[in-house]
Design an enzyme around this catalytic site. Structure first.
Site, PDB file in Angstrom:
ATOM      1  N   CYS A 196       0.956  -1.138  -0.124  1.00 37.39           N
ATOM      2  CA  CYS A 196       0.155   0.357   0.330  1.00 37.39           C
ATOM      3  C   CYS A 196       0.932   1.386   0.227  1.00 37.39           C
ATOM      4  O   CYS A 196       2.123   1.280   0.566  1.00 37.39           O
ATOM      5  CB  CYS A 196      -1.230  -0.156   1.189  1.00 37.39           C
ATOM      6  SG  CYS A 196      -1.438   1.250   1.133  1.00 37.39           S
ATOM      7  N   CYS A 230       0.597   4.878   6.551  1.00 38.31           N
ATOM      8  CA  CYS A 230       0.363   4.269   8.569  1.00 38.31           C
ATOM      9  C   CYS A 230       1.126   3.814   9.683  1.00 38.31           C
ATOM     10  O   CYS A 230       1.193   1.990   8.852  1.00 38.31           O
ATOM     11  CB  CYS A 230      -1.592   3.802   8.184  1.00 38.31           C
ATOM     12  SG  CYS A 230      -2.529   4.648   7.007  1.00 38.31           S
ATOM     13  N   CYS A 244       0.779   0.157  10.499  1.00 37.16           N
ATOM     14  CA  CYS A 244      -0.135  -0.897   9.334  1.00 37.16           C
ATOM     15  C   CYS A 244       1.254  -2.369   8.965  1.00 37.16           C
ATOM     16  O   CYS A 244       1.804  -1.555   8.034  1.00 37.16           O
ATOM     17  CB  CYS A 244      -0.611  -0.831   7.836  1.00 37.16           C
ATOM     18  SG  CYS A 244      -1.707  -1.658   7.278  1.00 37.16           S
ATOM     19  N   CYS A 283     -16.784  -8.375   5.707  1.00 34.50           N
ATOM     20  CA  CYS A 283     -16.383  -7.337   5.185  1.00 34.50           C
ATOM     21  C   CYS A 283     -14.989  -7.510   4.256  1.00 34.50           C
ATOM     22  O   CYS A 283     -13.581  -8.717   4.439  1.00 34.50           O
ATOM     23  CB  CYS A 283     -15.246  -6.717   6.191  1.00 34.50           C
ATOM     24  SG  CYS A 283     -14.916  -5.063   6.014  1.00 34.50           S
ATOM     25  N   CYS A 291     -19.999  -5.454   3.413  1.00 39.14           N
ATOM     26  CA  CYS A 291     -19.112  -4.205   3.784  1.00 39.14           C
ATOM     27  C   CYS A 291     -17.295  -4.574   3.317  1.00 39.14           C
ATOM     28  O   CYS A 291     -17.158  -5.343   2.685  1.00 39.14           O
ATOM     29  CB  CYS A 291     -18.367  -4.031   5.181  1.00 39.14           C
ATOM     30  SG  CYS A 291     -17.212  -2.988   5.686  1.00 39.14           S
ATOM     31  N   CYS A 317     -19.135   3.190   8.516  1.00 41.39           N
ATOM     32  CA  CYS A 317     -18.176   1.785   9.422  1.00 41.39           C
ATOM     33  C   CYS A 317     -17.612   2.891   9.726  1.00 41.39           C
ATOM     34  O   CYS A 317     -16.326   3.159   8.951  1.00 41.39           O
ATOM     35  CB  CYS A 317     -18.441   0.565   9.021  1.00 41.39           C
ATOM     36  SG  CYS A 317     -17.165  -0.158  10.865  1.00 41.39           S
ATOM     37  N   ARG A 340     -18.352  -2.003  17.657  1.00 44.09           N
ATOM     38  CA  ARG A 340     -17.467  -3.351  17.499  1.00 44.09           C
ATOM     39  C   ARG A 340     -15.525  -3.272  18.304  1.00 44.09           C
ATOM     40  O   ARG A 340     -15.058  -2.295  18.131  1.00 44.09           O
ATOM     41  CB  ARG A 340     -17.265  -3.826  16.063  1.00 44.09           C
ATOM     42  CG  ARG A 340     -16.828  -4.941  15.992  1.00 44.09           C
ATOM     43  CD  ARG A 340     -16.118  -4.930  14.233  1.00 44.09           C
ATOM     44  NE  ARG A 340     -18.084  -5.601  14.299  1.00 44.09           N
ATOM     45  CZ  ARG A 340     -17.877  -4.586  13.328  1.00 44.09           C
ATOM     46  NH1 ARG A 340     -16.912  -3.751  12.030  1.00 44.09           N
ATOM     47  NH2 ARG A 340     -18.735  -3.828  12.172  1.00 44.09           N
TER      48      ARG A 340
HETATM   49  N1  SAM Z   1      -6.307   1.090   3.141  1.00 41.42           N
HETATM   50  C1  SAM Z   1      -7.711   0.444   3.661  1.00 41.42           C
HETATM   51  C2  SAM Z   1      -8.351   1.783   4.131  1.00 41.42           C
HETATM   52  O1  SAM Z   1      -7.005   1.911   5.608  1.00 41.42           O
HETATM   53  O2  SAM Z   1      -8.502   2.700   3.543  1.00 41.42           O
HETATM   54  C3  SAM Z   1      -8.599  -0.620   4.136  1.00 41.42           C
HETATM   55  C4  SAM Z   1      -7.875  -1.185   5.048  1.00 41.42           C
HETATM   56  S1  SAM Z   1      -7.438  -1.225   7.066  1.00 41.42           S
HETATM   57  C5  SAM Z   1      -6.789  -2.290   7.712  1.00 41.42           C
HETATM   58  C6  SAM Z   1      -8.817  -0.293   7.920  1.00 41.42           C
HETATM   59  C7  SAM Z   1      -8.505  -0.217   9.109  1.00 41.42           C
HETATM   60  O3  SAM Z   1      -8.295  -1.529   9.772  1.00 41.42           O
HETATM   61  C8  SAM Z   1      -7.546   0.804   9.345  1.00 41.42           C
HETATM   62  O4  SAM Z   1      -7.708   1.961   9.132  1.00 41.42           O
HETATM   63  C9  SAM Z   1      -6.881   1.061  11.029  1.00 41.42           C
HETATM   64  O5  SAM Z   1      -7.988   1.341  11.329  1.00 41.42           O
HETATM   65  C10 SAM Z   1      -7.485  -0.624  11.284  1.00 41.42           C
HETATM   66  N2  SAM Z   1      -5.909  -1.418  10.957  1.00 41.42           N
HETATM   67  C11 SAM Z   1      -4.832  -1.085  10.496  1.00 41.42           C
HETATM   68  N3  SAM Z   1      -3.951  -2.143  11.260  1.00 41.42           N
HETATM   69  C12 SAM Z   1      -4.401  -1.873  12.567  1.00 41.42           C
HETATM   70  C13 SAM Z   1      -3.593  -3.508  13.268  1.00 41.42           C
HETATM   71  N4  SAM Z   1      -1.972  -2.964  13.388  1.00 41.42           N
HETATM   72  N5  SAM Z   1      -4.180  -2.763  14.117  1.00 41.42           N
HETATM   73  C14 SAM Z   1      -5.146  -2.638  14.880  1.00 41.42           C
HETATM   74  N6  SAM Z   1      -6.183  -2.380  13.523  1.00 41.42           N
HETATM   75  C15 SAM Z   1      -5.319  -2.302  12.393  1.00 41.42           C
HETATM   76  C1  DTB Z   2     -11.229  -2.379  11.751  1.00 35.49           C
HETATM   77  O1  DTB Z   2     -11.459  -0.738  11.469  1.00 35.49           O
HETATM   78  N1  DTB Z   2     -10.631  -3.263  12.327  1.00 35.49           N
HETATM   79  C2  DTB Z   2     -11.055  -3.869  10.419  1.00 35.49           C
HETATM   80  C3  DTB Z   2     -10.865  -3.454   9.728  1.00 35.49           C
HETATM   81  N2  DTB Z   2     -11.840  -2.030  10.276  1.00 35.49           N
HETATM   82  C4  DTB Z   2     -10.986  -3.037   8.361  1.00 35.49           C
HETATM   83  C5  DTB Z   2      -9.337  -4.595   9.841  1.00 35.49           C
HETATM   84  C6  DTB Z   2      -8.153  -4.665  11.698  1.00 35.49           C
HETATM   85  C7  DTB Z   2      -6.749  -4.992  10.753  1.00 35.49           C
HETATM   86  C8  DTB Z   2      -5.763  -5.281  12.045  1.00 35.49           C
HETATM   87  C9  DTB Z   2      -4.763  -5.202  11.197  1.00 35.49           C
HETATM   88  C10 DTB Z   2      -4.358  -6.599  10.514  1.00 35.49           C
HETATM   89  O2  DTB Z   2      -4.506  -7.637  10.781  1.00 35.49           O
HETATM   90  O3  DTB Z   2      -3.458  -6.525  10.052  1.00 35.49           O
HETATM   91 FE1  SF4 Z   3      -2.898   0.973   3.468  1.00 37.25          FE
HETATM   92 FE2  SF4 Z   3      -2.440  -0.381   5.827  1.00 37.25          FE
HETATM   93 FE3  SF4 Z   3      -3.052   2.480   5.563  1.00 37.25          FE
HETATM   94 FE4  SF4 Z   3      -5.223   0.971   4.640  1.00 37.25          FE
HETATM   95  S1  SF4 Z   3      -4.374   0.900   6.823  1.00 37.25           S
HETATM   96  S2  SF4 Z   3      -4.327   2.800   3.602  1.00 37.25           S
HETATM   97  S3  SF4 Z   3      -4.054  -0.693   3.862  1.00 37.25           S
HETATM   98  S4  SF4 Z   3      -1.266   1.142   4.947  1.00 37.25           S
END
Ligand code: SAM
Ligand code: DTB
Ligand code: SF4
Length: 341
Positions: free
Chosen positions: A68, A72, A75, A112, A143, A203, A276
């Site tokens: 990506c 973030c 992530c 989702c 979702c 959401c 949630r």
């Molecule tokens: N890429 C898309 C975006 O960020 O808009 C969608 C997927 S992203 C993984 C969705 C959400 O997952 C993020 O906004 C964040 O709040 C949550 N998330 C991602 N990595 C995480 C982690 N290691 N622990 C907890 N929540 C996480």
């Molecule tokens: C949200 O708030 N939590 C979910 C869903 N929306 C997409 C994602 C959690 C991701 C946790 C980190 C991972 O598994 O990479």
């Molecule tokens: Fe990309 Fe992860 Fe950020 Fe979603 S949360 S935009 S997958 S870097």
């Protein structure tokens, strides 16, 4: 703060119309209530709008993992860091559909689909719309979380049968810049508005445990609760540890009682939203999860994988809900799955 009072107007009018004018002193006053008083307020409000003994279940699938362009700092899927996640192409429709079918059998009410994109390309959106139609036809709620959307893309998703769009604000406006630089908070709010205007349910929540202060957690709840419409679904994620990302330098696992307080404040400020308990349940004891349900959390992700990180096994979740005498779509599941993938 002693001088601030938060009124709990129980008139039918106030119950029908949630507030969108919450102030920081009010949020702080709620958060600082004696724990039994806070839980009593949260339970009372919870019972007005929901069956207090029921939780919803959702299942997640990463339909396009890693690589990506966003940065973030929490992530595993950002191309800016090397968390050891292999980047993949967009999955094909049949594989997604098969996973959704198994998730339904395992007791998921909602499916989702998540993609590690800054925003979807129109060509990819065609394919995701096709997946949404097929998953919807299974009788599941749908979702998607695909990054930023234009108004037109949001409309196309809605027409394809999408029920919810997940797009998180992640944290407070003040802490946001310490975590993400490639996408602004305003970009996120714009995408939420596009989803809303297209008729999608929203959401939207965030993450705690990244090194933010309690004030930031309340700042995030204030932002969500003062949106023109409350998100129908509010995911509260505890940061799931990921190696080699910047959040490792600041992360601090929140005090469990602080998590329960935050859930209770979310429940009171957004009385009709489903809250949630999302990522991070792998670190929570059964007792902590039980307290979160009492405080107003009423949804969980099931399946032992979230996107790239772990979640408790579905058999353990089913056993916990059973011990608590709570109901969920897991009750009707064919066989408790240990893995949905
Ligand atoms: N890429 C898309 C975006 O960020 O808009 C969608 C997927 S992203 C993984 C969705 C959400 O997952 C993020 O906004 C964040 O709040 C949550 N998330 C991602 N990595 C995480 C982690 N290691 N622990 C907890 N929540 C996480
Ligand atoms: C949200 O708030 N939590 C979910 C869903 N929306 C997409 C994602 C959690 C991701 C946790 C980190 C991972 O598994 O990479
Ligand atoms: Fe990309 Fe992860 Fe950020 Fe979603 S949360 S935009 S997958 S870097």
């Amino acid at each position: 703060m002693d001088s601030v009072s938060v009124s709990f107007d129980s008139s039918p009018d106030s119950i029908a119309r949630p507030r969108h004018d919450w102030t920081r002193p009010e949020a702080e006053t709620l958060y600082d209530l004696p724990f039994p008083d806070l839980l009593f307020q949260a339970q009372t409000i919870h019972r007005r709008h929901f069956d207090p003994n029921r939780v919803e279940t959702a299942s997640l699938l990463s339909i396009k993992t890693g690589g990506c362009p966003e940065d973030c700092g929490y992530c595993a899927q950002s191309a800016h860091y090397d968390a050891g996640v292999k980047a993949t192409k967009l999955m094909d429709r049949d594989a997604v559909l098969e996973t959704a079918r198994r998730a339904k059998e395992a007791g998921a009410g909602r499916f989702c689909m998540a993609a590690a994109w800054r925003h979807p390309k129109d060509r990819d959106l065609d394919r995701v719309c096709d997946m949404i139609g097929a998953v919807k036809a299974l009788g599941m709620e749908t979702c998607a979380t695909l990054g930023m959307l234009t108004p037109e893309q949001a409309r196309r998703l809605q027409q394809a049968g999408l029920d919810f769009y997940n797009h998180n604000v992640d944290t407070s406006p003040e802490f946001y810049g310490k975590i993400i630089t490639t996408r602004t908070m305003q970009d996120r709010i714009d995408t939420l508005a596009h989803a809303r205007e297209a008729g999608l349910k929203v959401c939207c929540g965030g993450i705690i445990g990244m090194g933010e202060q309690v004030g930031d957690r309340l700042g995030m709840l204030l932002l969500l609760a003062n949106l023109p419409a409350h998100p129908e679904s509010v995911p509260i994620n505890l940061w799931n540890e990921v190696r080699a990302v910047p959040v490792n330098d600041t992360a601090e696992r929140p005090d469990p009682i602080a998590l329960v307080r935050m859930i209770a404040v979310a429940r009171i400020m957004m009385p009709k939203s489903v809250v949630r308990l999302s990522a991070g349940r792998q670190y929570m004891t059964d007792e902590l999860q039980a307290l979160c349900f009492v405080a107003g959390a009423n949804s969980i992700f099931i399946g032992d994988l979230l996107l790239t990180t772990k979640n408790p096994q579905t058999v353990r979740d089913a056993a916990l809900l059973d011990r608590l005498g709570m109901t969920s779509p897991l009750d009707g599941a064919k066989a408790p799955a240990t893995s949905l993938i």
